[in-house]
Write a protein that holds these residues in place. Structure first.
Motif, PDB file in Angstrom:
ATOM      1  N   GLU A   1      68.935  56.381  -3.089  1.00  0.00           N
ATOM      2  CA  GLU A   1      68.855  58.075  -4.353  1.00  0.00           C
ATOM      3  C   GLU A   1      69.239  58.663  -3.088  1.00  0.00           C
ATOM      4  O   GLU A   1      69.685  58.754  -1.831  1.00  0.00           O
ATOM      5  CB  GLU A   1      67.016  57.734  -3.876  1.00  0.00           C
ATOM      6  CG  GLU A   1      66.212  58.118  -2.325  1.00  0.00           C
ATOM      7  CD  GLU A   1      66.271  57.026  -1.460  1.00  0.00           C
ATOM      8  OE1 GLU A   1      66.105  57.095  -0.557  1.00  0.00           O
ATOM      9  OE2 GLU A   1      66.605  55.468  -1.784  1.00  0.00           O
TER      10      GLU A   1
ATOM     11  N   HIS B   1      63.613  52.895  -8.323  1.00  0.00           N
ATOM     12  CA  HIS B   1      64.825  51.772  -7.847  1.00  0.00           C
ATOM     13  C   HIS B   1      64.669  50.550  -9.168  1.00  0.00           C
ATOM     14  O   HIS B   1      65.718  50.088  -9.321  1.00  0.00           O
ATOM     15  CB  HIS B   1      64.608  51.505  -6.433  1.00  0.00           C
ATOM     16  CG  HIS B   1      65.488  51.932  -5.069  1.00  0.00           C
ATOM     17  ND1 HIS B   1      66.668  52.123  -5.028  1.00  0.00           N
ATOM     18  CD2 HIS B   1      64.777  53.340  -4.763  1.00  0.00           C
ATOM     19  CE1 HIS B   1      67.040  52.919  -4.416  1.00  0.00           C
ATOM     20  NE2 HIS B   1      65.970  53.613  -4.119  1.00  0.00           N
TER      21      HIS B   1
ATOM     22  N   ILE C   1      69.655  46.851  -2.021  1.00  0.00           N
ATOM     23  CA  ILE C   1      68.769  48.131  -2.252  1.00  0.00           C
ATOM     24  C   ILE C   1      68.775  48.856  -0.984  1.00  0.00           C
ATOM     25  O   ILE C   1      68.643  48.418   0.261  1.00  0.00           O
ATOM     26  CB  ILE C   1      66.905  47.672  -2.306  1.00  0.00           C
ATOM     27  CG1 ILE C   1      67.307  46.772  -3.599  1.00  0.00           C
ATOM     28  CG2 ILE C   1      66.948  49.089  -2.163  1.00  0.00           C
ATOM     29  CD1 ILE C   1      66.061  46.967  -4.180  1.00  0.00           C
TER      30      ILE C   1
ATOM     31  N   VAL D   1      68.127  58.789  -8.728  1.00  0.00           N
ATOM     32  CA  VAL D   1      68.314  57.867  -7.984  1.00  0.00           C
ATOM     33  C   VAL D   1      69.021  56.315  -8.827  1.00  0.00           C
ATOM     34  O   VAL D   1      69.109  56.959 -10.052  1.00  0.00           O
ATOM     35  CB  VAL D   1      66.850  56.924  -8.082  1.00  0.00           C
ATOM     36  CG1 VAL D   1      66.485  54.998  -7.743  1.00  0.00           C
ATOM     37  CG2 VAL D   1      65.702  57.736  -7.337  1.00  0.00           C
TER      38      VAL D   1
ATOM     39  N   SER E   1      71.376  49.925  -4.972  1.00  0.00           N
ATOM     40  CA  SER E   1      71.300  51.276  -5.685  1.00  0.00           C
ATOM     41  C   SER E   1      70.275  51.934  -4.192  1.00  0.00           C
ATOM     42  O   SER E   1      70.076  51.957  -2.990  1.00  0.00           O
ATOM     43  CB  SER E   1      69.294  50.500  -6.423  1.00  0.00           C
ATOM     44  OG  SER E   1      68.229  50.325  -5.159  1.00  0.00           O
TER      45      SER E   1
END
Length: 306
Positions: free
Chosen positions: A100, A182, A202, A112, A98
């Motif tokens: 953004e 997220h 992440i 995101v 993930s």
């Protein structure tokens, strides 16, 4: 007192100083190159290259400079190695990544995305040319994203300015907004999969403990969840998520440009101040709420161009 720290190059410290040209203090702390004070934040740049942001708006103010190439970025004391550090061999695993886009841009939303790349698809994703979106031009981003959204499971959220400003005015930090987004996109991708991924990665914007604290009361996935800065270079799933998020950001910026009647710029530099002033002249000051992140220093600087 809340604070964020950037480790910047001398060239970028000069750029930061120009951004705060109208807010510089007359006296400096020992070892400081400049100090500026704006509502909710004091910014001090030191000869060591450290730039300290202190105050209630420290995190948001520091995030404006995410588009600059800095030597090292620290936010909320990010650790170098913890149990949340990616395991060796993660590059060949099946992973949800993930990332953004838009947190440091005055105009436009935060986008995101979480994307899942199975180990069996890694060669295909590489063949599509997927890599860190920061090294790609907009036309490449658009073409790759169109291929990716047909190829891999993903989830995308767009936090537009009106809602962003409302949340910020109620006291929510940008860090918490990002954590919530997220977590939501990762959960959404997990629901689309038949089994569990080997890992969740992440792109790190806060210490893991702070990230999970932001999610208090929410359904949180902790098992096999890892954090790393520059995660686009660690697994292709994060690079793919970054490209899709960037694509969505570009679409939103095009929409805003059409509504404004002129090209809306990216970033948070002086060129953005002038564009904001133009927007105010054409559509009134209230338009800023739809187009911008109001708490950025650019809002006040734009008014000085009127």
């Amino acid at each position: 007192m809340p604070q964020s720290v950037l480790k910047a190059t001398s060239e970028n410290i000069k750029k930061m100083k120009s951004v705060y040209a109208h807010h510089l203090t007359d006296t400096l702390p020992p070892g400081a190159l400049f100090q500026a004070k704006i509502p909710g934040c004091t910014i001090t740049a030191y000869q060591s290259g450290k730039v300290l942001f202190q105050g209630q708006k420290a995190e948001a103010e520091a995030s404006q400079f995410s588009h600059l190439k800095v030597a090292e970025t620290k936010s909320e004391k990010i650790p170098t190695a913890t149990k949340y550090s990616p395991p060796s061999g993660i590059a060949s695993m099946s992973v949800i990544g993930s990332d953004e886009v838009g947190t440091g841009d005055y105009f436009g939303p935060i986008t995101v995305c979480a994307a899942y790349v199975d180990s069996s698809q890694l060669a295909l994703i590489k063949e599509l040319g997927v890599k860190d979106s920061k090294g790609l031009k907009d036309p490449q981003i658009i073409n790759m994203a169109k291929d990716l959204i047909k190829t891999i499971p993903f989830s995308l959220l767009v936090l537009r300015n009106e809602k962003y400003n409302t949340m910020q005015e109620k006291g929510m930090s940008q860090g918490k907004m990002k954590a919530l987004l997220h977590n939501q996109v990762i959960t959404s991708v997990l629901e689309k999969l038949d089994g569990k991924p080997e890992a969740i990665l992440i792109d790190q914007f806060a210490e893991p403990g702070i990230y999970f604290k932001h999610l208090a009361g929410k359904k949180i996935i902790r098992e096999r969840t890892y954090f790393s800065t520059k995660a686009e270079g660690i697994h292709l799933s994060v690079a793919a998520a970054s490209i899709i998020a960037r694509y969505a950001f570009l679409i939103e910026m095009d929409k805003l440009s059409k509504e404004a009647g002129f090209d809306i710029p990216k970033g948070a530099g002086s060129h953005v101040d002038k564009a904001a002033a133009k927007l105010i002249k054409l559509h009134g000051e209230d338009a800023l709420r739809q187009f911008t992140k109001l708490h950025f220093a650019n809002t006040q600087k734009a008014k000085k161009w009127l």
